[in-house]
Write an enzyme that holds these catalytic residues in place. Structure first.
Site, PDB file in Angstrom:
ATOM      1  CD  GLU A 149      85.276  28.412  64.421  1.00  0.00           C
ATOM      2  OE1 GLU A 149      86.801  28.678  64.636  1.00  0.00           O
ATOM      3  OE2 GLU A 149      84.947  27.849  63.476  1.00  0.00           O
ATOM      4  N   GLY A 206      61.495  25.695  63.722  1.00  0.00           N
ATOM      5  CA  GLY A 206      62.165  26.994  63.876  1.00  0.00           C
ATOM      6  C   GLY A 206      63.512  26.607  62.937  1.00  0.00           C
ATOM      7  CE  LYS A 224      76.262  28.322  57.011  1.00  0.00           C
ATOM      8  NZ  LYS A 224      75.030  27.410  57.421  1.00  0.00           N
TER       9      LYS A 224
END
Ligand SMILES: NC(=O)c1ccc[n+]([C@@H]2O[C@H](COP(=O)([O-])OP(=O)(O)OC[C@H]3O[C@@H](n4cnc5c(N)ncnc54)[C@H](OP(=O)(O)O)[C@@H]3O)[C@@H](O)[C@H]2O)c1
Length: 342
Positions: A149, A206, A224
């Protein structure tokens, strides 16, 4: 559920913190108890205890010393593959580094775990983008589950939406903003920042690495895209099959042009069907202002899955972060319990 954790970085530590702090909730709500029987990290060290490691102590040690080598019991020093082999675990949680060229060390870890009949949960894009079909066949042969996931949109449930929620609906394609760093940079540029200053700001928060190339050149989104195309559409794409253009050449003028055309510039990851083939692309595109992808600002992600039966279904949420990813790993573990009766 007995767990071996491979990789004790941001995600590994967040996951351990979540299962430690959420112990009562997970037991009461799901009847689940997580026993962490081994942790292996290439630099921070490896420890193993069949009776279960003390999660709070491990977290304290790594926060204080950057290592778990001085953990109180002495069954330690194994490398990651030995940890998978020697520990009597039901599930291997693989959260080591992503490598989109070789898939290693993740492919070796996952192959080893599945061959031994252990379920696998991973957030590592490399192995799933490069070897999903092989690894999934192995999982089926061994009667165990391979869950991933968090490889897309971290804990925002994109994979389970496409594979389980929309089961029975043919997926014709998808379009998404799957990289939060580039979306943050483009959103800041919409507000007047230059590419360079927006990138610096993303690094300050970040969001972006010191070497931001994986994000800004589109490789992260390519990984992805391959995962979604191969797992939701049955494609057999490799990262190099995806046409790719990042955002490094984008100027404030391009952003203004998109605005003038009534839309917003986004790094769009998409796949579509052409005859019996699946094609895919990652590129900066002007999306219409009514499109959910245009309304997405900052580091959020979105994915619109186009199905034959339901048309478009869109999910929006956070696409990165240790805690967000840790939650996605727990959701995969709960699914393993539900589907395999562990
Ligand atoms: N952070 C996120 O928001 C996010 C979201 C979705 C997916 N992911 C993916 O999840 C994975 C973990 O991310 P992260 O942010 O936790 O990265 P990270 O902080 O760099 O942690 C990765 C850890 O894996 C360890 N490692 C590398 N090779 C190993 C090996 N052969 N055996 C054992 N340990 C090994 C590293 O060791 P040392 O550093 O000690 O050398 C490091 O502690 C990555 O694949 C990433 O792409 C991350």
């Amino acid at each position: 559920m007995r767990i071996v954790l491979i990789g004790f970085g941001t995600v590994g530590q967040s996951f351990v913190k979540l299962i430690d702090e959420g112990e009562d909730y997970l037991r009461n709500r799901y009847g689940l108890e997580f026993e962490l029987v081994a942790v292996s990290d290439i630099i921070k060290g490896s420890v193993m205890d069949p009776e279960g490691l003390d999660k709070a102590e491990l977290l304290k040690l790594v926060t204080k010393t950057g290592s778990i080598k001085s953990y109180s019991q002495n069954d330690s020093g194994f490398d990651s593959v030995e940890s998978i082999r020697k520990s009597d675990a039901d599930v291997v949680v693989e959260v080591s580094w992503t490598n989109l060229e070789t898939g290693e060390p993740g492919i070796t870890h996952i192959r080893e775990a599945l061959s031994l009949g252990k379920h696998v949960v991973t957030s590592n894009k490399g192995p799933i983008a490069l070897a999903y079909h092989e690894l999934n066949s192995l999982a089926k042969e061994k009667g165990v589950q391979l869950r991933y996931e968090c490889t897309v949109m971290s804990g925002t449930p994109a994979i389970i939406l496409g594979s389980e929620g929309l089961a029975g609906n043919k997926v014709m394609g998808f379009r998404g903003v799957l990289n939060g760093t580039t979306n943050f940079i483009l959103s800041r540029m919409e507000q007047g920042a230059t590419y360079e200053s927006a990138l610096k700001e993303a690094q300050g928060f970040g969001y972006a690495e010191v070497d931001p190339s994986a994000d800004v050149e589109g490789w992260d989104a390519v990984g992805k895209t391959v995962i979604l195309a191969n797992t939701l559409m049955g494609a057999r794409l490799k990262p190099l099959d995806v046409k790719r253009q990042g955002i490094t050449g984008i100027t404030v003028r391009d952003i203004e042009e998109s605005k003038k055309r009534g839309g917003a510039l986004r790094l769009v990851a998409e796949a579509w069907t052409e005859g019996s083939k699946v094609e895919a692309k990652v590129s900066p595109k002007t999306v219409d202002s009514r499109d959910p992808l245009a309304r997405l600002s900052g580091a959020l992600n979105a994915l619109t899955i186009t199905t034959e039966g339901l048309g478009d279904v869109t999910i929006i949420g956070k696409g990165a972060g240790g805690v967000e990813t840790g939650h996605g790993i727990i959701s995969d573990l709960i699914a393993i319990k539900r589907l395999s009766g562990h």
